[in-house]
Motif scaffolding. Structure first.
Motif, mmCIF file in Angstrom:
data_model
loop_
_atom_site.group_PDB
_atom_site.id
_atom_site.type_symbol
_atom_site.label_atom_id
_atom_site.label_comp_id
_atom_site.label_asym_id
_atom_site.label_seq_id
_atom_site.Cartn_x
_atom_site.Cartn_y
_atom_site.Cartn_z
ATOM 1 N N TYR A 114 89.642 -74.434 -29.322
ATOM 2 C CA TYR A 114 90.359 -73.462 -30.150
ATOM 3 C C TYR A 114 90.697 -74.031 -31.531
ATOM 4 O O TYR A 114 91.619 -73.544 -32.184
ATOM 5 C CB TYR A 114 91.662 -73.050 -29.454
ATOM 6 N N ASP A 115 89.947 -75.005 -31.981
ATOM 7 C CA ASP A 115 90.265 -75.713 -33.220
ATOM 8 C C ASP A 115 90.422 -74.774 -34.418
ATOM 9 O O ASP A 115 91.442 -74.803 -35.117
ATOM 10 C CB ASP A 115 89.190 -76.760 -33.510
ATOM 11 N N LYS A 116 89.443 -73.932 -34.684
ATOM 12 C CA LYS A 116 89.490 -73.037 -35.846
ATOM 13 C C LYS A 116 90.668 -72.073 -35.753
ATOM 14 O O LYS A 116 91.386 -71.844 -36.730
ATOM 15 C CB LYS A 116 88.181 -72.265 -35.972
ATOM 16 N N GLU A 117 90.851 -71.496 -34.565
ATOM 17 C CA GLU A 117 91.947 -70.540 -34.378
ATOM 18 C C GLU A 117 93.312 -71.214 -34.564
ATOM 19 O O GLU A 117 94.226 -70.635 -35.142
ATOM 20 C CB GLU A 117 91.870 -69.902 -32.994
ATOM 21 N N LEU A 118 93.442 -72.459 -34.061
ATOM 22 C CA LEU A 118 94.707 -73.175 -34.178
ATOM 23 C C LEU A 118 95.016 -73.535 -35.627
ATOM 24 O O LEU A 118 96.171 -73.452 -36.060
ATOM 25 C CB LEU A 118 94.685 -74.440 -33.313
ATOM 26 N N VAL A 119 93.988 -73.915 -36.379
ATOM 27 C CA VAL A 119 94.186 -74.239 -37.797
ATOM 28 C C VAL A 119 94.718 -73.017 -38.547
ATOM 29 O O VAL A 119 95.669 -73.103 -39.328
ATOM 30 C CB VAL A 119 92.872 -74.732 -38.432
ATOM 31 N N GLU A 120 94.101 -71.857 -38.300
ATOM 32 C CA GLU A 120 94.539 -70.625 -38.959
ATOM 33 C C GLU A 120 95.928 -70.211 -38.490
ATOM 34 O O GLU A 120 96.747 -69.723 -39.271
ATOM 35 C CB GLU A 120 93.530 -69.497 -38.676
ATOM 36 N N CYS A 121 96.195 -70.407 -37.212
ATOM 37 C CA CYS A 121 97.508 -70.060 -36.652
ATOM 38 C C CYS A 121 98.611 -70.895 -37.292
ATOM 39 O O CYS A 121 99.677 -70.371 -37.645
ATOM 40 C CB CYS A 121 97.492 -70.258 -35.140
ATOM 41 N N VAL A 122 98.371 -72.191 -37.448
ATOM 42 C CA VAL A 122 99.358 -73.075 -38.073
ATOM 43 C C VAL A 122 99.578 -72.667 -39.534
ATOM 44 O O VAL A 122 100.716 -72.648 -40.017
ATOM 45 C CB VAL A 122 98.907 -74.546 -37.982
ATOM 46 N N LYS A 123 98.506 -72.301 -40.242
ATOM 47 C CA LYS A 123 98.636 -71.860 -41.630
ATOM 48 C C LYS A 123 99.523 -70.626 -41.731
ATOM 49 O O LYS A 123 100.399 -70.539 -42.591
ATOM 50 C CB LYS A 123 97.254 -71.558 -42.226
ATOM 51 N N ARG A 124 99.282 -69.650 -40.849
ATOM 52 C CA ARG A 124 100.090 -68.430 -40.860
ATOM 53 C C ARG A 124 101.550 -68.743 -40.553
ATOM 54 O O ARG A 124 102.464 -68.214 -41.194
ATOM 55 C CB ARG A 124 99.552 -67.416 -39.837
ATOM 56 N N ALA A 125 101.754 -69.609 -39.558
ATOM 57 C CA ALA A 125 103.123 -69.954 -39.156
ATOM 58 C C ALA A 125 103.858 -70.670 -40.285
ATOM 59 O O ALA A 125 105.037 -70.382 -40.549
ATOM 60 C CB ALA A 125 103.089 -70.823 -37.901
ATOM 61 N N LYS A 126 103.183 -71.588 -40.973
ATOM 62 C CA LYS A 126 103.799 -72.303 -42.082
ATOM 63 C C LYS A 126 104.157 -71.354 -43.225
ATOM 64 O O LYS A 126 105.230 -71.465 -43.837
ATOM 65 C CB LYS A 126 102.856 -73.404 -42.590
ATOM 66 N N LYS A 127 103.281 -70.395 -43.481
ATOM 67 C CA LYS A 127 103.539 -69.415 -44.539
ATOM 68 C C LYS A 127 104.755 -68.561 -44.195
ATOM 69 O O LYS A 127 105.628 -68.320 -45.034
ATOM 70 C CB LYS A 127 102.311 -68.528 -44.739
ATOM 71 N N GLN A 128 104.823 -68.098 -42.944
ATOM 72 C CA GLN A 128 105.952 -67.276 -42.509
ATOM 73 C C GLN A 128 107.263 -68.064 -42.563
ATOM 74 O O GLN A 128 108.293 -67.537 -42.983
ATOM 75 C CB GLN A 128 105.703 -66.755 -41.097
ATOM 76 N N LEU A 129 107.215 -69.328 -42.146
ATOM 77 C CA LEU A 129 108.418 -70.163 -42.193
ATOM 78 C C LEU A 129 108.878 -70.383 -43.625
ATOM 79 O O LEU A 129 110.085 -70.355 -43.914
ATOM 80 C CB LEU A 129 108.152 -71.506 -41.512
ATOM 81 N N ALA A 130 107.914 -70.593 -44.545
ATOM 82 C CA ALA A 130 108.253 -70.794 -45.959
ATOM 83 C C ALA A 130 108.909 -69.538 -46.529
ATOM 84 O O ALA A 130 109.882 -69.621 -47.295
ATOM 85 C CB ALA A 130 107.006 -71.146 -46.757
ATOM 86 N N GLU A 131 108.377 -68.376 -46.146
ATOM 87 C CA GLU A 131 108.959 -67.116 -46.618
ATOM 88 C C GLU A 131 110.367 -66.929 -46.072
ATOM 89 O O GLU A 131 111.272 -66.488 -46.796
ATOM 90 C CB GLU A 131 108.063 -65.944 -46.196
ATOM 91 N N GLN A 132 110.558 -67.272 -44.799
ATOM 92 C CA GLN A 132 111.888 -67.155 -44.195
ATOM 93 C C GLN A 132 112.879 -68.100 -44.854
ATOM 94 O O GLN A 132 114.034 -67.754 -45.110
ATOM 95 C CB GLN A 132 111.803 -67.446 -42.692
ATOM 96 N N GLU A 133 112.413 -69.320 -45.146
ATOM 97 C CA GLU A 133 113.276 -70.302 -45.797
ATOM 98 C C GLU A 133 113.675 -69.835 -47.196
ATOM 99 O O GLU A 133 114.815 -70.038 -47.634
ATOM 100 C CB GLU A 133 112.566 -71.658 -45.869
ATOM 101 N N GLU A 134 112.736 -69.188 -47.891
ATOM 102 C CA GLU A 134 113.033 -68.689 -49.231
ATOM 103 C C GLU A 134 114.070 -67.569 -49.181
ATOM 104 O O GLU A 134 114.981 -67.511 -50.017
ATOM 105 C CB GLU A 134 111.739 -68.182 -49.892
ATOM 106 N N VAL A 135 113.935 -66.685 -48.192
ATOM 107 C CA VAL A 135 114.915 -65.606 -48.023
ATOM 108 C C VAL A 135 116.294 -66.192 -47.724
ATOM 109 O O VAL A 135 117.307 -65.763 -48.284
ATOM 110 C CB VAL A 135 114.484 -64.647 -46.886
ATOM 111 N N THR A 136 116.333 -67.181 -46.834
ATOM 112 C CA THR A 136 117.603 -67.816 -46.478
ATOM 113 C C THR A 136 118.214 -68.513 -47.685
ATOM 114 O O THR A 136 119.428 -68.431 -47.925
ATOM 115 C CB THR A 136 117.398 -68.843 -45.352
#
Length: 360
Positions: free
Chosen positions: A251-273
């Motif tokens: 699942y290497d490719k899927e996991l790489v993309e999943c981590v990218k999405r998760a990091k982006k969402q966390l960054a957006e949440q941190e910015e809102v906070t």
């Protein structure tokens, strides 16, 4: 015991028997599925998982536990003492053949063999294996994550059939590959994106209250309908346990993309906070006659709160509003520390909140 000379048997045969003896010693000490508690074979399904089988320690085996405080497994734990299992027997090999480094890692000066298994004593001479030290991942802030423990918790979620936990150590992001249960009742009309969002929401809700905030998964890869993890395709071991390297590769490719999405969402949440925290500080400063200019616009989010005008009364108000809005207890005295800024308060809120989106 037979004895013989190399003139009678020949040197090649003696070499064979010598290698055979080494193999038997190797099997006893080094094989991961060897049960050191009774000399028999311990099925892999009884290892590396929460709630393994309860086993009796035979009289010829000395066994003790040592605390693994970083994992939360301590001798003082209730109702049962927990820790890494150490064993010693009269017939056990004293080390690894021609491998002094491995011997030093596994055997201490008193001859105890450190198995790497985490166990709990449930009565006299009764041991249960509940985890494995090798499944431990250390995060950048010092927390430890047990992948097998998280998999056991998340697999109990009604929508999940099988779960594989992946930790991106460059960002401390925890994600999961999930094979859905046939009873998951997720609509077939959902798009892949909607299905991922729905599964993530269900899995996070399941983890809430059962796990620490840093153990909550931040993204999921939903396995296809035809995905099967088995020993035949190499994704499980011969005893039907997760084969982590194979799953990570599959699942290497899927996991790489999943981590990218998760990091982006966390960054957006941190910015809102961060923005909301700035608003709260700014509002309190205005109440006490401070500047009405934006903290963010003035680039003061990294400035010390005291230097911005926060005093004991405004600190108490700010702490109360943080608690009302986020459910996070922020002790007022922390606001007077030299390194306390708007950014650090926002980071503190993010760390304490289990699922940030539930509070925004």
């Amino acid at each position: 015991m037979w004895t013989c000379s190399d003139d009678y048997f020949g040197q090649s045969l003696l070499v064979f028997f010598f290698k055979l003896i080494l193999f038997l010693l190797y099997s006893y000490v080094q094989q991961p599925n060897r049960n050191p508690f009774k000399g028999g074979v311990l099925d892999e399904s009884e290892r590396c998982q929460v709630g393994g089988s309860l086993m009796k320690v035979e009289k010829n085996v000395q066994l003790k536990l040592i605390s693994c405080e970083e994992m939360g497994y301590c001798l003082e734990n209730k109702p049962f003492p927990q820790g890494e299992i150490l064993v010693k027997t009269k017939t056990m090999a004293g080390g690894y053949y021609k491998d002094t480094e491995k011997t030093r890692e596994s055997f201490d000066d008193d001859g105890w063999f450190h198995t790497g298994d985490i166990g709990q004593m449930e009565g006299k001479d009764m041991i249960r294996i509940i985890d494995r030290k090798k499944n431990l991942v250390k995060l950048s802030q010092g927390e430890f994550i047990s992948a097998s423990r998280l998999e056991a918790v998340y697999t109990d979620c009604p929508i999940a059939r099988q779960v594989f936990i992946h930790v991106d150590q460059t960002s401390d992001v925890v994600v999961a590959v999930v094979l859905l249960s046939p009873f998951s009742q997720l609509g077939d009309s959902l798009s892949d994106e909607e299905r991922q969002a729905s599964v993530l929401k269900e899995m996070q809700a399941w983890g809430y209250g059962r796990l620490y905030s840093y153990e909550i998964i931040r993204g999921v890869v939903v396995g296809g309908v035809g995905d099967q993890w088995s020993a035949e395709n190499g994704l499980l071991t011969a005893s039907n346990k997760l084969c982590r390297p194979a799953l990570a590769k599959y699942y290497d490719k899927e996991l790489v993309e999943c981590v990218k999405r998760a990091k982006k969402q966390l960054a957006e949440q941190e910015e809102v906070t961060r923005a909301r925290t700035s608003e709260l500080v700014q509002g309190i400063l205005q109440e006490k006659g401070g500047s009405s200019q934006s903290i963010v616009q003035n680039h003061q989010s990294k400035s010390n709160l005291v230097s911005m005008g926060v005093d004991s009364l405004s600190a108490a108000k700010f702490s109360l509003r943080i608690r009302e809005e986020y459910g996070v207890v922020l002790p007022p005295h922390l606001l007077f520390q030299e390194d306390t800024t708007v950014d650090s308060v926002a980071e503190y809120i993010e760390k304490v909140c289990t699922i940030m989106c539930n509070h925004l």
